[in-house]
Scaffold this motif. Structure first.
Motif, PDB file in Angstrom:
ATOM      1  N   THR A 166      37.375  31.434  41.802  1.00  0.00           N
ATOM      2  CA  THR A 166      36.671  30.984  40.622  1.00  0.00           C
ATOM      3  C   THR A 166      37.268  29.735  40.204  1.00  0.00           C
ATOM      4  O   THR A 166      38.275  29.314  40.482  1.00  0.00           O
ATOM      5  N   PRO A 167      36.412  28.907  39.571  1.00  0.00           N
ATOM      6  CA  PRO A 167      36.998  27.573  38.960  1.00  0.00           C
ATOM      7  C   PRO A 167      38.057  27.586  37.906  1.00  0.00           C
ATOM      8  O   PRO A 167      38.580  26.415  37.765  1.00  0.00           O
ATOM      9  N   THR A 168      38.445  28.713  37.440  1.00  0.00           N
ATOM     10  CA  THR A 168      39.109  28.929  36.132  1.00  0.00           C
ATOM     11  C   THR A 168      40.567  29.568  36.583  1.00  0.00           C
ATOM     12  O   THR A 168      41.567  29.431  35.926  1.00  0.00           O
ATOM     13  N   ARG A 169      40.707  30.458  37.624  1.00  0.00           N
ATOM     14  CA  ARG A 169      41.942  31.057  38.033  1.00  0.00           C
ATOM     15  C   ARG A 169      42.967  30.079  38.749  1.00  0.00           C
ATOM     16  O   ARG A 169      42.405  29.177  39.021  1.00  0.00           O
ATOM     17  N   PRO A 170      44.095  30.700  38.891  1.00  0.00           N
ATOM     18  CA  PRO A 170      45.070  29.709  39.538  1.00  0.00           C
ATOM     19  C   PRO A 170      44.664  29.318  40.873  1.00  0.00           C
ATOM     20  O   PRO A 170      44.085  30.232  41.465  1.00  0.00           O
ATOM     21  N   LYS A 171      44.967  28.373  41.404  1.00  0.00           N
ATOM     22  CA  LYS A 171      44.436  27.960  42.762  1.00  0.00           C
ATOM     23  C   LYS A 171      45.300  28.775  43.779  1.00  0.00           C
ATOM     24  O   LYS A 171      46.444  29.205  43.690  1.00  0.00           O
ATOM     25  N   GLN A 172      44.323  29.084  44.797  1.00  0.00           N
ATOM     26  CA  GLN A 172      45.306  30.120  45.748  1.00  0.00           C
ATOM     27  C   GLN A 172      44.514  29.518  46.925  1.00  0.00           C
ATOM     28  O   GLN A 172      45.024  30.089  48.374  1.00  0.00           O
ATOM     29  N   LYS A 173      43.665  28.559  47.343  1.00  0.00           N
ATOM     30  CA  LYS A 173      43.019  28.113  48.651  1.00  0.00           C
ATOM     31  C   LYS A 173      44.094  27.315  49.429  1.00  0.00           C
ATOM     32  O   LYS A 173      44.710  26.394  48.810  1.00  0.00           O
ATOM     33  N   THR A 174      43.868  27.794  50.813  1.00  0.00           N
ATOM     34  CA  THR A 174      44.551  26.979  51.544  1.00  0.00           C
ATOM     35  C   THR A 174      43.836  25.919  52.536  1.00  0.00           C
ATOM     36  O   THR A 174      42.628  26.507  52.916  1.00  0.00           O
ATOM     37  N   ASP A 175      44.139  24.823  52.668  1.00  0.00           N
ATOM     38  CA  ASP A 175      43.279  23.566  53.453  1.00  0.00           C
ATOM     39  C   ASP A 175      43.039  24.244  54.801  1.00  0.00           C
ATOM     40  O   ASP A 175      44.164  24.849  55.467  1.00  0.00           O
ATOM     41  N   VAL A 176      42.110  24.106  55.551  1.00  0.00           N
ATOM     42  CA  VAL A 176      41.701  24.665  56.829  1.00  0.00           C
ATOM     43  C   VAL A 176      42.727  23.881  57.704  1.00  0.00           C
ATOM     44  O   VAL A 176      43.145  24.818  58.689  1.00  0.00           O
ATOM     45  N   GLY A 177      43.045  22.700  57.729  1.00  0.00           N
ATOM     46  CA  GLY A 177      44.098  22.073  58.298  1.00  0.00           C
ATOM     47  C   GLY A 177      45.309  22.998  58.631  1.00  0.00           C
ATOM     48  O   GLY A 177      45.921  23.093  59.619  1.00  0.00           O
ATOM     49  N   HIS A 178      45.888  23.261  57.486  1.00  0.00           N
ATOM     50  CA  HIS A 178      46.857  24.107  57.318  1.00  0.00           C
ATOM     51  C   HIS A 178      46.765  25.579  57.657  1.00  0.00           C
ATOM     52  O   HIS A 178      47.845  26.289  58.237  1.00  0.00           O
ATOM     53  N   ILE A 179      45.692  26.264  57.455  1.00  0.00           N
ATOM     54  CA  ILE A 179      45.347  27.737  58.100  1.00  0.00           C
ATOM     55  C   ILE A 179      45.441  27.228  59.752  1.00  0.00           C
ATOM     56  O   ILE A 179      46.014  28.228  60.434  1.00  0.00           O
ATOM     57  N   TRP A 180      44.880  26.225  60.331  1.00  0.00           N
ATOM     58  CA  TRP A 180      45.030  26.031  61.511  1.00  0.00           C
ATOM     59  C   TRP A 180      46.585  26.184  62.052  1.00  0.00           C
ATOM     60  O   TRP A 180      47.022  26.699  63.177  1.00  0.00           O
ATOM     61  N   ALA A 181      47.245  25.229  61.223  1.00  0.00           N
ATOM     62  CA  ALA A 181      48.643  25.380  61.619  1.00  0.00           C
ATOM     63  C   ALA A 181      49.382  26.344  61.569  1.00  0.00           C
ATOM     64  O   ALA A 181      50.261  27.042  62.379  1.00  0.00           O
TER      65      ALA A 181
END
Ligand SMILES: [Zn+2]
Ligand SMILES: [Zn+2]
Length: 475
Positions: A166-181
């Protein structure tokens, strides 16, 4: 002398449905004998399972405990801890739970497992394992380099998010480049990478549009957490996994489009595994419109009747592998605090009824064979998370974990029957089965609805992924 013998039950083993007596010593299954043939061996305790279905103790590979709920962040309210969740689990016939150990910037990777492990140690009635998680946009190189050592120490699965949800909760997404790594590291070390697959760009744009149109009530949840987002993110991470040669596990599959992406990947012999939640396979987005409809919600979201029906079809066809709860156990006042698409609390109580609901929907309503019921309530999670055959099988050498279920019932579920929370999204559901006795490593934990174990004796399990599961769609 044996510690325990379970006699005369209808037992689901990897070989099929058998009428065997199960002999247990030192927490391990040491023999399976044809029931009614000759004198049974002597045992300190004999359980007569006549008329009961005996299955491997359930494994729920996706539960959260003691998490600070994003919607209640200011007050610091957390969901229930391992004590409460595992108590509900063993009442329902589930004997293994897998939770999440969140890595925090600045700490070494092993420290996150140690920290979360302390919360479970001495508090859990079930055995347990921990998925390592990274809720950060970037994973530092030195932390990636620590993946092999924690995998070697027995932590065989990790999780990332492809969205901030959601736009409001603490960020938790990992960038795809780092998922790749990370994927390169998990694949090389022989670990499973679990993914919360939603396309962040689509989700965040959808939120903007819905807010502009003042469509923020919970029934709009499938517009924000939509099927297109699931499809795009699944295709993206599946392509990445194919490039790397990594096994992945897609959590909480909610749409037919997500299933189709998994089916295509498995058709190419790619080791891609999918998880269904019982309520995604039973409720639909229409249920959000009911009073307190948010109690049926877990992210991403409930979808249409066609999506719901596709869940069962895919479990039957073997496209999806496991039935997990994404359990976030709270009482009703906490679960219903958020009433919009911006602040709804995801996850809910459900660990305790998972086996009963699965039996009713799969075996009774859809005629699935019992071995398939065992596959997606226990055996497949054990295989995918590297716990098989210690867990997930009634076989000589396996841990003596059983659920003894009474079937042929019309049990109308109410929260008062349960132990995990003061509400249940399954209130009024008529279950055709109910767990009557639970055994963990040869110890009777629950009998006739009462907890027998004096203290929580669950252990941390070591995960070791088989090369078969890591290299092709093995279950
Ligand atoms: Zn998730
Ligand atoms: Zn979750």
């Amino acid at each position: 002398m044996l510690d325990l013998i379970v006699r005369n039950g209808t037992v689901v083993t990897p070989a099929g449905v058998e009428h065997v007596d199960i002999a247990v010593a030192d927490g391990i299954i040491v023999g399976l004998f044809q029931s009614g043939h000759g004198e049974p061996p002597e045992a300190a305790r004999t359980v007569d399972a006549a008329g009961l279905l005996v299955v491997p103790g359930g494994i729920d590979p996706h539960v959260h405990t003691n998490s600070v709920l994003p919607t209640a962040a200011e007050s610091g309210i957390k969901c229930f801890g391992p004590d409460r969740v595992s108590e509900g689990a063993v009442h329902g016939g589930t004997t293994t739970l897998i939770d999440f150990a969140h890595w925090k910037p600045g700490e070494e990777l092993w420290q996150s497992f140690e920290r979360k492990g302390k919360e479970w140690s001495g508090s859990s009635y079930t055995d347990y394992a921990l998925h390592g998680t990274f809720a950060q946009p970037e994973i530092p190189f030195e932390v990636l380099d620590q993946v092999p050592e924690v995998v070697a120490a027995g932590h065989g699965s990790f999780k990332v998010w492809m969205t901030n949800t959601t736009p409001t909760r603490p960020k938790q997404k990992t960038d795809v480049g780092h998922i790749w790594a990370l994927m390169e590291k998990t694949a090389e070390a022989g670990a499973m990478l679990c993914v919360h697959g939603e396309d962040d760009d689509i989700v965040m744009y959808a939120y903007k549009r819905l807010q502009r149109e003042q469509k923020t009530a919970v029934p709009y949840m499938p517009d924000a957490h939509n099927a297109l987002s699931e499809q795009l993110s699944f295709q993206r991470v599946i392509t990445l996994a194919r490039h790397v040669g990594a096994p992945i596990y897609l959590m909480h599959v909610s749409a037919a489009e997500g299933i189709e992406a998994i089916r295509e990947a498995r058709g190419r012999e790619q080791p891609v595994y999918g998880e269904v939640l019982p309520h995604y396979a039973y409720y639909t987005a229409e249920d959000y419109k009911r009073e307190n409809g948010v109690i049926y919600h877990t992210y991403p979201s409930l979808k249409s009747a066609a999506d719901r029906d596709a869940m069962w079809h895919s479990l039957v066809a073997g496209t999806l592998s496991t039935l997990a709860t994404d359990g976030v156990c709270t009482d009703l006042d906490v679960k219903t605090r958020g009433q919009t698409i911006l602040d709804a609390t995801g996850g809910h109580a459900g660990v305790e009824v998972r086996m009963a609901v699965a039996y009713t929907e799969a075996v009774v309503r859809r005629g699935l064979p019992l071995n398939r019921f065992v596959d997606f309530t226990s055996a497949n999670a054990a295989k995918i998370m590297g716990l098989y055959p210690h867990k997930g099988a009634i076989a000589v050498g396996s841990d003596a974990d059983f659920a003894l279920m009474e079937t042929g019932l019309e049990w109308k579920i109410t929260a008062a029957d349960l132990h995990e929370a003061d509400y249940t999204p399954w209130d009024g559901y008529e279950a055709a089965a109910r767990n009557r006795l639970t055994v963990l490593r040869g110890q009777i934990l629950v009998e006739n609805g009462a907890l027998r174990s004096p203290s929580p004796g669950g252990r941390l399990l070591k995960q070791s992924l088989s090369s078969d599961v890591a290299s092709r769609p093995a279950c």
